[in-house]
Write a protein that holds these residues in place. Structure first.
Motif, PDB file in Angstrom:
ATOM      1  N   VAL A 332       0.851  -1.187   0.000  1.00 51.45           N
ATOM      2  CA  VAL A 332       0.000   0.000   0.000  1.00 51.45           C
ATOM      3  C   VAL A 332       0.889   1.240   0.000  1.00 51.45           C
ATOM      4  O   VAL A 332       1.763   1.383   0.866  1.00 51.45           O
ATOM      5  CB  VAL A 332      -0.919   0.013   1.238  1.00 51.45           C
ATOM      6  N   PRO A 333       0.724   2.138  -0.965  1.00 52.29           N
ATOM      7  CA  PRO A 333       1.589   3.329  -1.033  1.00 52.29           C
ATOM      8  C   PRO A 333       1.269   4.334   0.064  1.00 52.29           C
ATOM      9  O   PRO A 333       0.192   4.318   0.666  1.00 52.29           O
ATOM     10  CB  PRO A 333       1.274   3.894  -2.422  1.00 52.29           C
ATOM     11  N   ARG A 334       2.246   5.195   0.330  1.00 50.68           N
ATOM     12  CA  ARG A 334       2.003   6.301   1.270  1.00 50.68           C
ATOM     13  C   ARG A 334       1.065   7.318   0.621  1.00 50.68           C
ATOM     14  O   ARG A 334       1.052   7.456  -0.602  1.00 50.68           O
ATOM     15  CB  ARG A 334       3.326   6.975   1.632  1.00 50.68           C
ATOM     16  N   ILE A 339      -2.305   4.223   7.758  1.00 46.53           N
ATOM     17  CA  ILE A 339      -3.504   3.665   8.407  1.00 46.53           C
ATOM     18  C   ILE A 339      -3.252   2.221   8.834  1.00 46.53           C
ATOM     19  O   ILE A 339      -3.650   1.797   9.926  1.00 46.53           O
ATOM     20  CB  ILE A 339      -4.709   3.753   7.441  1.00 46.53           C
ATOM     21  N   TYR A 340      -2.559   1.461   7.981  1.00 41.23           N
ATOM     22  CA  TYR A 340      -2.251   0.066   8.319  1.00 41.23           C
ATOM     23  C   TYR A 340      -1.308  -0.009   9.512  1.00 41.23           C
ATOM     24  O   TYR A 340      -1.410  -0.916  10.344  1.00 41.23           O
ATOM     25  CB  TYR A 340      -1.638  -0.646   7.110  1.00 41.23           C
ATOM     26  N   LYS A 341      -0.381   0.920   9.613  1.00 41.25           N
ATOM     27  CA  LYS A 341       0.550   0.915  10.749  1.00 41.25           C
ATOM     28  C   LYS A 341      -0.169   1.218  12.043  1.00 41.25           C
ATOM     29  O   LYS A 341       0.147   0.646  13.093  1.00 41.25           O
ATOM     30  CB  LYS A 341       1.651   1.940  10.495  1.00 41.25           C
ATOM     31  N   ILE A 342      -1.169   2.110  11.980  1.00 42.90           N
ATOM     32  CA  ILE A 342      -1.957   2.397  13.181  1.00 42.90           C
ATOM     33  C   ILE A 342      -2.718   1.163  13.622  1.00 42.90           C
ATOM     34  O   ILE A 342      -2.824   0.859  14.825  1.00 42.90           O
ATOM     35  CB  ILE A 342      -2.920   3.575  12.922  1.00 42.90           C
ATOM     36  N   ARG A 344      -1.760  -1.768  13.125  1.00 43.55           N
ATOM     37  CA  ARG A 344      -0.760  -2.825  13.332  1.00 43.55           C
ATOM     38  C   ARG A 344      -0.959  -3.995  12.362  1.00 43.55           C
ATOM     39  O   ARG A 344      -0.949  -5.168  12.740  1.00 43.55           O
ATOM     40  CB  ARG A 344      -0.801  -3.328  14.774  1.00 43.55           C
ATOM     41  N   LYS A 345      -1.151  -3.624  11.097  1.00 45.91           N
ATOM     42  CA  LYS A 345      -1.288  -4.623  10.047  1.00 45.91           C
ATOM     43  C   LYS A 345      -0.231  -4.375   8.972  1.00 45.91           C
ATOM     44  O   LYS A 345       0.287  -3.260   8.830  1.00 45.91           O
ATOM     45  CB  LYS A 345      -2.681  -4.564   9.404  1.00 45.91           C
ATOM     46  N   GLU A 346       0.085  -5.433   8.250  1.00 45.55           N
ATOM     47  CA  GLU A 346       1.044  -5.315   7.167  1.00 45.55           C
ATOM     48  C   GLU A 346       0.459  -4.428   6.063  1.00 45.55           C
ATOM     49  O   GLU A 346      -0.661  -4.664   5.593  1.00 45.55           O
ATOM     50  CB  GLU A 346       1.360  -6.695   6.589  1.00 45.55           C
ATOM     51  N   PRO A 347       1.173  -3.356   5.658  1.00 43.94           N
ATOM     52  CA  PRO A 347       0.636  -2.443   4.634  1.00 43.94           C
ATOM     53  C   PRO A 347       0.662  -3.079   3.241  1.00 43.94           C
ATOM     54  O   PRO A 347       1.444  -2.694   2.370  1.00 43.94           O
ATOM     55  CB  PRO A 347       1.570  -1.235   4.731  1.00 43.94           C
ATOM     56  N   ALA A 348      -0.197  -4.060   3.053  1.00 48.28           N
ATOM     57  CA  ALA A 348      -0.277  -4.757   1.761  1.00 48.28           C
ATOM     58  C   ALA A 348      -1.704  -5.252   1.557  1.00 48.28           C
ATOM     59  O   ALA A 348      -2.432  -5.524   2.527  1.00 48.28           O
ATOM     60  CB  ALA A 348       0.702  -5.921   1.723  1.00 48.28           C
ATOM     61  N   VAL A 349      -2.093  -5.336   0.304  1.00 48.02           N
ATOM     62  CA  VAL A 349      -3.418  -5.860  -0.048  1.00 48.02           C
ATOM     63  C   VAL A 349      -3.242  -6.985  -1.052  1.00 48.02           C
ATOM     64  O   VAL A 349      -2.269  -7.024  -1.813  1.00 48.02           O
ATOM     65  CB  VAL A 349      -4.316  -4.763  -0.645  1.00 48.02           C
ATOM     66  N   GLN A 350      -4.173  -7.924  -1.016  1.00 43.80           N
ATOM     67  CA  GLN A 350      -4.144  -9.049  -1.953  1.00 43.80           C
ATOM     68  C   GLN A 350      -5.124  -8.791  -3.092  1.00 43.80           C
ATOM     69  O   GLN A 350      -6.327  -8.618  -2.865  1.00 43.80           O
ATOM     70  CB  GLN A 350      -4.501 -10.355  -1.236  1.00 43.80           C
ATOM     71  N   LEU A 351      -4.589  -8.771  -4.283  1.00 42.05           N
ATOM     72  CA  LEU A 351      -5.398  -8.588  -5.484  1.00 42.05           C
ATOM     73  C   LEU A 351      -4.834  -9.456  -6.594  1.00 42.05           C
ATOM     74  O   LEU A 351      -3.643  -9.795  -6.587  1.00 42.05           O
ATOM     75  CB  LEU A 351      -5.389  -7.120  -5.933  1.00 42.05           C
ATOM     76  N   CYS A 352      -5.685  -9.807  -7.534  1.00 37.27           N
ATOM     77  CA  CYS A 352      -5.190 -10.507  -8.714  1.00 37.27           C
ATOM     78  C   CYS A 352      -4.835  -9.465  -9.777  1.00 37.27           C
ATOM     79  O   CYS A 352      -5.474  -8.404  -9.854  1.00 37.27           O
ATOM     80  CB  CYS A 352      -6.233 -11.490  -9.244  1.00 37.27           C
ATOM     81  N   PRO A 353      -3.809  -9.722 -10.584  1.00 36.15           N
ATOM     82  CA  PRO A 353      -3.400  -8.744 -11.596  1.00 36.15           C
ATOM     83  C   PRO A 353      -4.505  -8.357 -12.563  1.00 36.15           C
ATOM     84  O   PRO A 353      -4.464  -7.263 -13.142  1.00 36.15           O
ATOM     85  CB  PRO A 353      -2.249  -9.458 -12.316  1.00 36.15           C
TER      86      PRO A 353
END
Length: 457
Positions: A332-334, A339-342, A344-353
Motif C-alpha cells: 500500500v503506497p504512502r 492507516i495500516y501501521k496504526i 498494526r497490520k502489514e501495509p499490503a493488499v491481496q489482489l489478482c493482476p
C-alpha cells in the motif's frame, strides 16, 4: 501550289496568336466540343456522388428502425412523449439482449462462437445491403452470391486451423480433419482464386466502375467484419473472461452514457453524433471503470471463466488458474500505509493482476471504444440513413449495436499478446512431433543440455 500561305491565311494565323496579357488570357475560352461525352460509368458515378436527393432515394429500401413494438404495445405507449417512448423501447430491448447474452455465456464457448458468427453474418448483410441499394439501378450478375462466397472463403482462411483444433479437443479426436489443417493455406488460396475468376467473368461492358466499386466494398467489409470477429474468437480461446469482460464494459458504457446524457446531457460532444454529450461521455467512462473492477473481483476465481478453453475442455476439474488471476500481495503506497501501521497490520493488499488489467480495458472501452460508434455514424450520414437496419426495435440494426465491439475485440487481442499470453506447451509438442526423427532428437538433446546448465536436471 506555293507552300507560302496567302494573305487571308496569314491574317488568320496572326489572329490566332497566343495572348500575351493576363486580361487576354482571362477572356480566352477553350473551344467547345460537342463530341466529348462522358461514359456511362463516369456520368452515373458523378450523379451518384453529387446528387444527394438521388442517393437518399436509392437508400430508401434500407429498413429503418421506427421503434415499433406492435400495434398493442404501441397503443399503450401512445400517450408518452416521443423522447420517453424511445427511452422505454430502448430500455426494454436492452434488458432482453442482456438476458439473452447472459444465458448464452453460461452455455460455454461453443454457444458464444455461434453467437459471434451469427452477428458477423448479419452485420455483413447489413453493410452489403447498403452497397446494393446505392448501385441498385443496374443488374450485377452473380454479385450478391459472390459477396457471400467471399465471406465464407474468408471465414475458412481465418478460422480454419483454430476451429479444427478446437473441435478436435471437444470431440476428443487426434488429427481431426488433418488434411484441411496441413493444406489450409493452399485450400484457402484456391477458394479465393475461384471467387476472383468468377468475378472477372461476370464483368459487363459499360458497368465496370460499379462492379469494381462493389468488389472493393465487399473486401473492405470483410476486413472490418471477418478479421475483427476472428480476434474476438481468439479472445474466447484465451478464457471466457477475455470475451465477457470487454463486451460487458462496452454495454455498460453504452447504457450509462445514454442514461447520463438523457437526464443531464447539455454539452454536445461531436458533430457526427449530435445526441452525444460530454456529460454522457464522462459519466459513462466513470461508470465503466467502476463496473470493470467489480466484474473482475466477481469472476477472477471461477475456472469456467478464467481458464483457457483448451485446458477447461480437457479437464474442467483440474484447470490451472493462469497467473493473471492468482492473488498477489501489493504494498500500500504512502500516505495510505500509515492507516495500516496504526491498525498494526502489514501495509499490503491481496489482489489478482486482472483487476489492473480490467482498469486498462475499461478505460479503452469508455474513451476510445465510442469512436467505433462515431465512425459508424459518419458512415450512415454519408449514405443518408439513420440506422443499418431495424432488427432491434429502439436500437436499429445489429451493426448499430456492435460497432464499438469490433474495435474493442481487436484491442483485447493486442493486449493479450502484449502482456498476458504465454507459449502453449501442448501446441509446441505437436509442432515438434511433425518434424523428422533426427530433428526431434536434436531438439531433445538441446533441451536436455539447457536444462542441465540451469540445474533443473
Amino acid at each position: 501550289m506555293s507552300d507560302q500561305p496567302g494573305e487571308e491565311q496569314t491574317a488568320e494565323v496572326r489572329q490566332r496568336r497566343v495572348p500575351d496579357s493576363p486580361e487576354e488570357k482571362k477572356h480566352l475560352k477553350a473551344p467547345e466540343r460537342d463530341d466529348v461525352r462522358p461514359t456511362s460509368d463516369e456520368s452515373d458515378m458523378d450523379a451518384l456522388m453529387q446528387d444527394d436527393d438521388r442517393l437518399e432515394r436509392l437508400t430508401k429500401s434500407i429498413p429503418q428502425d421506427k421503434g415499433s413494438l406492435g400495434e398493442f404495445a404501441d397503443s399503450m405507449l401512445e400517450s408518452l412523449p416521443p423522447r420517453w417512448r424511445n427511452w422505454v423501447v430502448r430500455g426494454l430491448f436492452t434488458v432482453i439482449m442482456i438476458s439473452t447474452f447472459t444465458f448464452i455465456v453460461n452455455r460455454g464457448a461453443t454457444w458464444l462462437m455461434f453467437l459471434v458468427f451469427l452477428i458477423q453474418f448479419k452485420c455483413f448483410q447489413e453493410i452489403i445491403s447498403i452497397g446494393l441499394a446505392v448501385y441498385r439501378l443496374y443488374d450485377f450478375p452473380w454479385f450478391r452470391a459472390l459477396s457471400w462466397y467471399f465471406l465464407l472463403t474468408s471465414n475458412y482462411f481465418f478460422f480454419g486451423e483454430s476451429l479444427i483444433d478446437y473441435w478436435g479437443i471437444v470431440l476428443k479426436k487426434d488429427n481431426f480433419l488433418h488434411f484441411l489443417v496441413a493444406y489450409h493455406r493452399l485450400v484457402s488460396f484456391a477458394l479465393y482464386c475461384i471467387g476472383f475468376v468468377s468475378f472477372v467473368l461476370s464483368l459487363r461492358k459499360g458497368y465496370y466502375m460499379r462492379q469494381f466499386s462493389l468488389f472493393a466494398w465487399t473486401h473492405l467489409t470483410l476486413l472490418l467484419i471477418v478479421s475483427q470477429s476472428f480476434f474476438i474468437i481468439q479472445n474466447i480461446f484465451q478464457g471466457l473472461i477475455w470475451f465477457l469482460a470487454p463486451v460487458a464494459m462496452i454495454i455498460c458504457c453504452d447504457v450509462m452514457s445514454y442514461m447520463f446524457g438523457f437526464f443531464w446531457g447539455k454539452t454536445p460532444l461531436i458533430k457526427l453524433s449530435p445526441k452525444k454529450t460530454w456529460e454522457g461521455f464522462i459519466g459513462g467512462a466513470f461508470s465503466t471503470v467502476i463496473f470493470g473492477i467489480l466484474l473482475s473481483l466477481a469472476l477472477y476465481n471461477r475456472p469456467f471463466f478464467v481458464c483457457p478453453v483448451q485446458h477447461y475442455q480437457t479437464d474442467s476439474s483440474n484447470c490451472t488458474i493462469p497467473l493473471a488471476f492468482q492473488l498477489q500481495d501489493y504494498p500500500v503506497p504512502r500516505p495510505f500505509s500509515f492507516i495500516y501501521k496504526i491498525l498494526r497490520k502489514e501495509p499490503a493488499v491481496q489482489l489478482c493482476p486482472f483487476v489492473f488489467h480490467s482498469i486498462a480495458l475499461s478505460l479503452f472501452a469508455s474513451i476510445l471504444g465510442p469512436f467505433g460508434g462515431f465512425f459508424a455514424s459518419g458512415f450512415k450520414r454519408a449514405f443518408k440513413i439513420k440506422d443499418f437496419g431495424d432488427v432491434i426495435p429502439g436500437h436499429g440494426g445489429l451493426m448499430d449495436r456492435f460497432d464499438c465491439q469490433l474495435l474493442m475485440g481487436t484491442f483485447v487481442m493486442v493486449y493479450i499478446h502484449s502482456f498476458i499470453r504465454v507459449p502453449d506447451a501442448s501446441k509446441l509438442i505437436k509442432q515438434i512431433m511433425t518434424l523428422e526423427p533426427n530433428e526431434q532428437l536434436d531438439i531433445f538433446n538441446l533441451l536436455k543440455s539447457e536444462l542441465s546448465k540451469t540445474g533443473l536436471l
